[in-house]
Scaffold this active site. Sequence first.
Site, PDB file in Angstrom:
ATOM      1  N   TRP A  26       0.835  -1.207   0.000  1.00 35.72           N
ATOM      2  CA  TRP A  26       0.000   0.000   0.000  1.00 35.72           C
ATOM      3  C   TRP A  26       0.867   1.253   0.000  1.00 35.72           C
ATOM      4  O   TRP A  26       0.514   2.269  -0.613  1.00 35.72           O
ATOM      5  CB  TRP A  26      -0.917   0.011   1.227  1.00 35.72           C
ATOM      6  CG  TRP A  26      -1.780   1.225   1.343  1.00 35.72           C
ATOM      7  CD1 TRP A  26      -3.027   1.412   0.819  1.00 35.72           C
ATOM      8  CD2 TRP A  26      -1.463   2.446   2.032  1.00 35.72           C
ATOM      9  NE1 TRP A  26      -3.507   2.662   1.137  1.00 35.72           N
ATOM     10  CE2 TRP A  26      -2.571   3.319   1.878  1.00 35.72           C
ATOM     11  CE3 TRP A  26      -0.371   2.898   2.765  1.00 35.72           C
ATOM     12  CZ2 TRP A  26      -2.605   4.597   2.439  1.00 35.72           C
ATOM     13  CZ3 TRP A  26      -0.396   4.173   3.314  1.00 35.72           C
ATOM     14  CH2 TRP A  26      -1.505   4.997   3.142  1.00 35.72           C
ATOM     15  N   HIS A  27       1.992   1.187   0.669  1.00 37.62           N
ATOM     16  CA  HIS A  27       2.835   2.377   0.805  1.00 37.62           C
ATOM     17  C   HIS A  27       3.555   2.756  -0.483  1.00 37.62           C
ATOM     18  O   HIS A  27       3.940   3.916  -0.641  1.00 37.62           O
ATOM     19  CB  HIS A  27       3.859   2.174   1.927  1.00 37.62           C
ATOM     20  CG  HIS A  27       3.284   2.388   3.296  1.00 37.62           C
ATOM     21  ND1 HIS A  27       2.595   1.406   3.975  1.00 37.62           N
ATOM     22  CD2 HIS A  27       3.287   3.472   4.110  1.00 37.62           C
ATOM     23  CE1 HIS A  27       2.203   1.877   5.144  1.00 37.62           C
ATOM     24  NE2 HIS A  27       2.604   3.121   5.246  1.00 37.62           N
TER      25      HIS A  27
END
Length: 461
Positions: free
Chosen positions: A319-320
């Site tokens: 996600w990052h």
Amino acid sequence: MVFSSLLFLFLFLPAVLALYYCSPRRIRNLILFLTSLVFYAWGEPIYIVIMLVSTLTDYSFGLLLDRPNLTSLKRKWIVACSIIVNLALLSYFKYADFLIQNVNTLLGTSIPLTDLPLPIGISFYTFQSMSYIIDVYRGTAKAQRNWIDFGTFVALFPQLVAGPIVKYSTIAEQLHKRTENIKMFAEGVRRFTIGLAKKVLLANNIGLLWDTISNTNPDSLTVLTAWLGIIAFAFQIYFDFSGYSDMAIGLGLMFGFRFNENFNKPYIAQSITDFWRRWHISLGSWFREYVYIPLGGNRRGLVIQMRNILIVWLLTGFWHGASWNFIAWGLYFGVILLMEKWVGLKLLFRLPRWTRHVYALVLILIGWVLFVFDQPSLILSYLSAMAGLNHQALWNNDTLYFFYTNIILLLILIIASLPKKQWPRKNELSFLHLVWYGFLFFLSVSYLVDATFNPFLYFRF
């Protein structure tokens, strides 16, 4: 446009506040929706289309879910279609080039990259939109029939760029019924000022130290310089991210919204489990509620629970950002959390408090090395420097210079990272409080007037 800019502070925000409070209550969501689109469009106007597509899609799917007499299978298909659309948009803009690069590397192909700039905040508003559909499907929230109200939820500029991730069920009631008053507005200004000072005065200044050290060849770094550098980054990302969260929460209060907290003094943690209960709380709670628990959580035996934890942390890392180092970073913490869960915590709590704290900080700092460098060679070189395996001295004159020129700032950062009694203690601000926060705002603006270093750390999120 970012919160820590003169344009936002002295033009955009005053104009929006004036327009909002001069408008009848019935159109205030419309004002917020339109001004949020202006805020988002300031850098890349074309990406408004993506946000509007995502908004309209989930609004429509929410209405479909609200239809009576739908079979369970049809409801599941609606949710699945919504998630596919949202993740397809996110994947195309955030992960397409990552996939192409890896395919080219593995197969020796030369597929051209898209080279599309990442829409700012797409990870945040995509997760928010998905939370809406899932909440409606579960029956924990009612479908929003007013498209403007739903658009306000998705595009709301205070938390659009860097969170916190706001679940629909958290502010569903506030979208059509909220109270704005002087006390709430004053608390919002106070909280925004604290966040601005954390970002501008603390994060930016310690970021200069990290910028200097990180641009040095890791093979030439002394042990203490390498540790000082990653400590500087740890402070930078904390005060930058928590500062933005404070500003978002403060802006929300100014417009009558109450957002959940996103940080709770994470660097006082005594374990990695404790750290992740305190860091980016909204992301952790999102993955727990919408991924970990639906996968079975801890209800289906040890092996399934281990699988679920690793899946969640693989996704948390990915996600990052679209890079292998983020995946490694997520799995790194996933493995540590598994070890703590079944072995480590029992042993840890037999140790003195300070030992547990040092243990957590060392693992957190190693994790930040995985997070900040996107090349395996740099990660290994920097970790080698921290461990003294690059054949350099413990310290040198550069180390002493970095330490002496930043000692006061480091002490301030340490103190600011510790718990403290709430100030002011009462629900009202005294004259001295007003002077103090006014002084912080003045210092922050003064810094911004002459600043050449005001990084935005969330371009990959």
